[in-house]
Design a protein around this motif. Structure first.
Motif, mmCIF file in Angstrom:
data_model
loop_
_atom_site.group_PDB
_atom_site.id
_atom_site.type_symbol
_atom_site.label_atom_id
_atom_site.label_comp_id
_atom_site.label_asym_id
_atom_site.label_seq_id
_atom_site.Cartn_x
_atom_site.Cartn_y
_atom_site.Cartn_z
ATOM 1 N N LEU A 16 -45.450 50.965 17.048
ATOM 2 C CA LEU A 16 -44.091 51.609 16.808
ATOM 3 C C LEU A 16 -44.074 52.600 15.773
ATOM 4 O O LEU A 16 -44.656 52.521 14.936
ATOM 5 C CB LEU A 16 -43.058 50.331 16.383
ATOM 6 C CG LEU A 16 -41.608 50.852 15.998
ATOM 7 C CD1 LEU A 16 -40.902 51.259 17.092
ATOM 8 C CD2 LEU A 16 -40.845 49.550 15.106
ATOM 9 N N VAL A 17 -43.415 53.775 16.188
ATOM 10 C CA VAL A 17 -43.287 54.692 15.262
ATOM 11 C C VAL A 17 -41.436 54.959 14.994
ATOM 12 O O VAL A 17 -40.998 55.026 15.890
ATOM 13 C CB VAL A 17 -43.718 56.315 15.693
ATOM 14 C CG1 VAL A 17 -43.083 57.242 15.074
ATOM 15 C CG2 VAL A 17 -45.193 56.200 15.733
ATOM 16 N N ILE A 18 -41.232 55.005 13.950
ATOM 17 C CA ILE A 18 -39.651 55.203 13.499
ATOM 18 C C ILE A 18 -39.579 56.371 12.849
ATOM 19 O O ILE A 18 -40.294 56.520 11.698
ATOM 20 C CB ILE A 18 -39.325 54.038 12.660
ATOM 21 C CG1 ILE A 18 -39.216 52.589 13.453
ATOM 22 C CG2 ILE A 18 -37.919 54.356 12.345
ATOM 23 C CD1 ILE A 18 -38.875 51.282 12.732
ATOM 24 N N ASN A 19 -38.737 57.393 13.206
ATOM 25 C CA ASN A 19 -38.436 58.568 12.511
ATOM 26 C C ASN A 19 -36.986 58.319 11.785
ATOM 27 O O ASN A 19 -36.036 58.528 12.239
ATOM 28 C CB ASN A 19 -38.212 59.573 13.530
ATOM 29 C CG ASN A 19 -39.240 60.077 14.136
ATOM 30 O OD1 ASN A 19 -40.577 60.268 13.547
ATOM 31 N ND2 ASN A 19 -39.370 60.162 15.611
ATOM 32 N N PHE A 20 -37.285 58.125 10.454
ATOM 33 C CA PHE A 20 -36.374 57.301 9.597
ATOM 34 C C PHE A 20 -35.311 58.846 9.436
ATOM 35 O O PHE A 20 -34.035 58.693 9.305
ATOM 36 C CB PHE A 20 -36.763 57.124 8.365
ATOM 37 C CG PHE A 20 -35.772 56.613 7.359
ATOM 38 C CD1 PHE A 20 -35.209 55.136 7.522
ATOM 39 C CD2 PHE A 20 -35.195 57.304 6.427
ATOM 40 C CE1 PHE A 20 -34.427 54.806 6.517
ATOM 41 C CE2 PHE A 20 -34.260 56.858 5.613
ATOM 42 C CZ PHE A 20 -33.659 55.495 5.687
#
Length: 464
Positions: free
Chosen positions: A312-316
């Motif tokens: 998972l990659v989350i772009n905050f």
């Protein structure tokens, strides 16, 4: 085609077979023959396409044939993390060749400095260096580049952005004119082309389209107020037991702030430029070995960090540059695996997100806010006015179990107020300039809110 089509030296092919390399990626298929023909090359390929192998394999093959044992190849990289990664890949590819390499980078203590100088004196066929540290060694007469046959610039666009163009030109002055120069860049702006004319000779050009994300990535977004982001991250990470997650923030101040919030609940580390090099290496090693499950960082880790198995990659924060989105998302779904990428988009970043969708040529799935969260701002895309309304809105979420409380929205939970988060418009200490408006799911703005300092400290619109 497969790697046997390149007719590599048997010992190099043996190493590829041992590592499970069977079919080349598109950039490898196009670049390797050009490099084997000793032509200069400009190649545009994004992170995750196998570009390191594209330039290292043909160079190793030529070194193996020549067998001179002298310094043959210089690889320049923008960051120490990328330099270390490239060196590690060289060691893997050359396991049966007996070819040695040395990483040269700054940021360490005096012991590291002495180790690098000693390694150079011992000799190696390949040096992988950051420009700044290499300049210091050249000025001190600690390295002789007169026997060099190959100069490789990796992530050339990042080196330009970081102000290394003058350093690179200084380094080039130490090199033989009769050499092969290979330039790899994730993007190809005009400044890269102009720079390449100064150091390359009649180069071949290869371009692998930048705008495409890996097919195995499931991409989605949440339209959120800034005050909802932390709790939304917490909610997402609580839905399953992730083994490897990267969260990208726009500044190191946000990285530090989010780390403080999440470390009480999750196995997590913050990765930023304020850390000592030895700490950064320990964190990255722990992340690769799955001892640390979640890594928070800026775009310093969006390129040059090769970790297979990112779920998972989350772009905050929405990336300012659409191509940075491609690089961030490129951390997952590597090596034909599947992955997920989620981006938080506040109202002031809606136009940025619309440009991302335009670059990648697809509409990213809009997620509804989870149960218990108040609605975020209405997503208008390119029609939104950047910076107008709701960008710093505290947003909020309802406490679970109270979602049916006569339809009334709950105020921020006490925890967020205690931590110094932005207050809601109805609790502002400044007198209102006009009669308060009724609560609504539409974006709300307040001059009072936008002037208050963030709980992360002074915000900056630049990456680490």
């Amino acid at each position: 085609m497969d790697f046997s089509s390149f007719n590599f030296e048997p010992s190099l092919q043996e190493g590829l077979d041992a590592m499970g390399y069977e079919q080349p990626t598109p950039i490898q298929e196009k670049a390797i023959p050009v490099i084997l023909e000793n032509k200069d090359l400009i190649a545009c390929a994004q992170t995750g396409t196998g570009k390191t192998a594209a330039f290292i394999l043909p160079v190793l093959n030529k070194i193996s044939k020549s067998g001179t044992g002298k310094l043959d190849t210089l690889v320049l990289a923008p960051t120490r993390e990328l330099a270390i990664q490239i060196d590690q890949q060289i060691q893997g590819f050359s396991y049966f060749l007996g070819v040695s390499s040395i990483p040269i980078y700054g940021g360490g203590d005096g012991i590291v400095w002495e180790q690098q100088k000693k390694a150079l004196e011992t000799g190696a066929e390949i040096v992988v260096a950051t420009p700044g540290r290499l300049i210091a060694l050249l000025a001190g007469g600690k390295i002789d580049l007169s026997s060099l046959n190959h100069l490789i610039l990796d992530e050339a666009d990042r080196m330009m952005d970081m102000g290394f163009s003058d350093d690179i030109l200084k380094i080039v002055n130490y090199l033989p004119k009769d050499r092969q120069t290979i330039l790899f860049s994730a993007t190809m702006p005009s400044k890269i082309r102009q720079f390449s004319m100064k150091i390359l000779n009649k180069p071949e050009e290869i371009s692998i389209a930048i705008g495409k994300t890996a097919e195995g990535v499931t991409q989605s977004m949440f339209s959120v107020h800034d005050g909802q982001k932390e709790e939304l991250v917490r909610h997402i990470l609580s839905q399953k037991q992730y083994e490897a997650v990267i969260i990208f923030c726009s500044t190191k101040e946000k990285v530090k702030g989010l780390y403080k919030v999440l470390r009480k609940q999750f196995e997590i580390e913050a990765f930023h430029s304020d850390l000592e090099q030895v700490d950064r290496e320990k964190i990255m090693s722990a992340f690769k070995n799955k001892a640390v499950k979640i890594l928070i960082g800026t775009d310093i880790i969006s390129r040059g960090i090769d970790v297979v198995g990112i779920e998972l990659v989350i772009n905050f924060d929405t990336p300012s540059d659409p191509e940075d989105y491609v690089h961030r998302v490129g951390r997952t779904a590597r090596a034909d695996k599947e992955g997920e990428a989620i981006t938080f988009v506040n109202q002031k970043d809606q136009q940025k997100f619309a440009r991302i969708e335009k670059l990648i040529g697809m509409e990213i799935t809009r997620n509804p806010m989870p149960e218990g969260f108040e609605p975020g701002p209405v997503y208008l895309g390119e029609k939104s006015k950047s910076g107008h309304g709701g960008g710093n809105h505290s947003g909020g979420f309802k406490k679970k179990g109270n979602s049916n409380n006569s339809g009334k929205k709950k105020k921020f939970p006490p925890r967020q107020k205690a931590e110094g988060s932005q207050s809601s418009p109805n609790t502002s200490s400044n007198p209102p300039a006009e009669k308060p408006k009724a609560k609504s799911s539409e974006p709300q703005t307040s001059n009072t809110e936008s002037s208050k300092p963030s709980k992360y400290g002074q915000r900056k619109n630049v990456i680490d």
